[in-house]
Design an enzyme around this catalytic site. Sequence first.
Site, PDB file in Angstrom:
ATOM      1  N   LYS A 226      75.155  -3.562  30.784  1.00 16.02           N
ATOM      2  CA  LYS A 226      75.099  -2.294  30.800  1.00 16.02           C
ATOM      3  C   LYS A 226      74.350  -1.477  29.688  1.00 16.02           C
ATOM      4  CE  LYS A 226      78.890  -2.842  33.817  1.00 16.02           C
ATOM      5  NZ  LYS A 226      77.870  -3.531  34.577  1.00 16.02           N
TER       6      LYS A 226
ATOM      7  N   ARG B 172      72.717  -5.195  44.922  1.00 19.18           N
ATOM      8  CA  ARG B 172      73.018  -6.058  45.753  1.00 19.18           C
ATOM      9  C   ARG B 172      73.554  -5.077  46.935  1.00 19.18           C
ATOM     10  NH1 ARG B 172      77.482  -5.269  42.453  1.00 19.18           N
ATOM     11  NH2 ARG B 172      79.029  -4.192  43.515  1.00 19.18           N
TER      12      ARG B 172
END
Length: 670
Positions: free
Chosen positions: A116, A292
């Site tokens: 992150k 994804r």
Amino acid sequence: MFNKILIANRGEIACRIIKTAKKMGVLTVAVYSDADKDALHVHMADEAIYIGPSPSRESYLLGDKVIAAAIKTGAQAIHPGYGFLSENADFCRTCAAKNITFIGPPVGAIEAMGSKSAAKNIMEKANVPLVPGYHGEDQSSAVIKKAADDMGYPVLLKATAGGGGKGMRQVWNEQEFEEGFAAAKREALSSFGDDTMLVEKYLTQPRHVEIQVFCDNHQNAVYLFERDCSVQRRHQKVIEEAPAFKMSEELRAKMGESAIKSAQAIGYQGAGTVEFLLDVDGSFYFMEMNTRLQVEHPVTEMISGQDLVEWQLRVAAGEVLPKTQQQLVLNGHAFEARIYAEDANNDFLPATGKLSLLQTPVESEHVRIDTGVRQGDEVSVYYDPMIAKLIVWDENREKALKRLSKALSEYRINGVTTNIDFLYNLATSKPFVEEDIDTGFIEKNNDLIFHDNAQELLNELPIAALYLVLSIEKKALQSALHSNDPYSPWHNANAWRLNEPHSHVLVLAHNDVEYTVEVEQKRQGNDAYYLVKINSEQFDCQGTLDDDNLVVNINGHRSLATINCNENNISLYRANGVFNFTHILPDFGQHEGDDSHGGLTAPMNGTMVSVLVEAGDTVSKDQPLVIMEAMKMEHTIKAPSDGTINEVFFQAGDMVDGGAELLAFSTSEE
Ligand code: MV4
């Protein structure tokens, strides 16, 4: 284009990918575990390879087994779906080493977005807006506190090793900082083994708006508009929609361009999603990027008219993007509701069991169902208990929302508890209809969504009881009319017995609370009606049963119900939701105090299905004597000990009242 691909996934997404591959004339290979040997995705694929025991870590997460299956079947590419290996950099790398195309982004993009804080650094350099804050090397409380003081409270402390809502702590004012900071570091260390913190301005009513991006290997990049995924429970999305409501064309373009910049900053290829926090003042901030295809991609397909899996296959095969930005048109509005086997009234505890009934809304250009299960399948403990994704589309949000609530009310599922009622209550709640939505929606509207339906339930009890009585009487008539005794009074078919008033006492349970319901048949001229008594309440009921559809009139209020009975689980499908009851049958076994010397009695109203003995027969303990049907279930009454049958009082097809003596029996000891 590939001529064969392997899908390294299961359930609805595997089925969904296979559907598009088939449409494109691409052969498909499925992989499956023990629990999935008869699963839908295995049946849909052209071939399937067993990869191991049911637990994912022993099957679907074993990259080497998946790659071996691809090599064995000659699949040129692997589609990972979402979850499992879809964001596993090592797996992606191994595919490349084995010269198998990974249908997804380059491994560098997966790695860049895996952390992150690294992602935030990359986005900061690309001038993608971040939430005001500090995520620097200096971790002293003085430096972090100064950043907090400068940006103003409330602030949000986040563990950089955290994610998905874990490792976040709000600090509402300067006085709370030191204690909050120390606590956040302790929690981060114990949860993630890493207490590196960042601090951000705390947005108190943010929306989660994400942009679908697509990049090919020829430097083309487009965004396919946005999705609003603010309705989440414990960071699990519940209902998603596209486009986001109250989104101006200008803001859409700004967010879309920002998302493209994010993707280009990491050399992205394939389908990706850039997640933003959208603040009430229209400012938006990068949250994270998912490398994804997302669960909720169908709502984007519905408003753009594009098949994103087809785009994935084409881009992975080296083709240019099928559309340019100018060719992409946003049309209409779509919702997706995630239908799960879980108990929304019991902290969403996952439910397992057999889908004894799975009737779905009719699919059309307005209603799409992505599922990996069929009626009769087990919802197992090994995987995410998703039953289906219900996707609806119409020309605007209001119409699409009506399609959503209608489709939800048309589902008929029995055998497992589902979250359909929760979804229905949410989708029809005033704040949701009126677009009063941010990431705190479910907590803020808890009472609206989880309204206790105890009173509604009591209104449904008479209907469930009436259904059971009508079913018994229908079955009795059928078995009597087909009995082989020519002298049976049933043969004159005017059902003389039904002219006699008789009553049933039923026990129905809901959430472990038992209700005793008395149903007494009355006659008014030629009409039969029923007096139903529950506690002190009395209901005048009439009903006509046609298979599982009941037209019922309760105290002058006529309505419809569909009922599904699975053993003694009764599901009552009504316009205002589904109501589940368990029918508590009295114990048909013999009890100590029973009169096993004089005779055997019927423990409750029922129908004699077959008589297995005659007067004078010698019988042994537990030998079946008669079979009677009560409440749609057959029960065998057995000899309580060795003995003799002295007399039989009923024959097949006879209706017997509870307590009636069925046969005279004497034990051998006598
Ligand atoms: C925030 C926030 C408010 N202010 N950051 C939750 C998990 C991760 N995606 C980031 N999250 C949040 N970050 C600031 N500065 C509120 C959330 C948040 C949230 C974000 C998106 C979707 C659902 C959420 C639920 C709770 C909190």
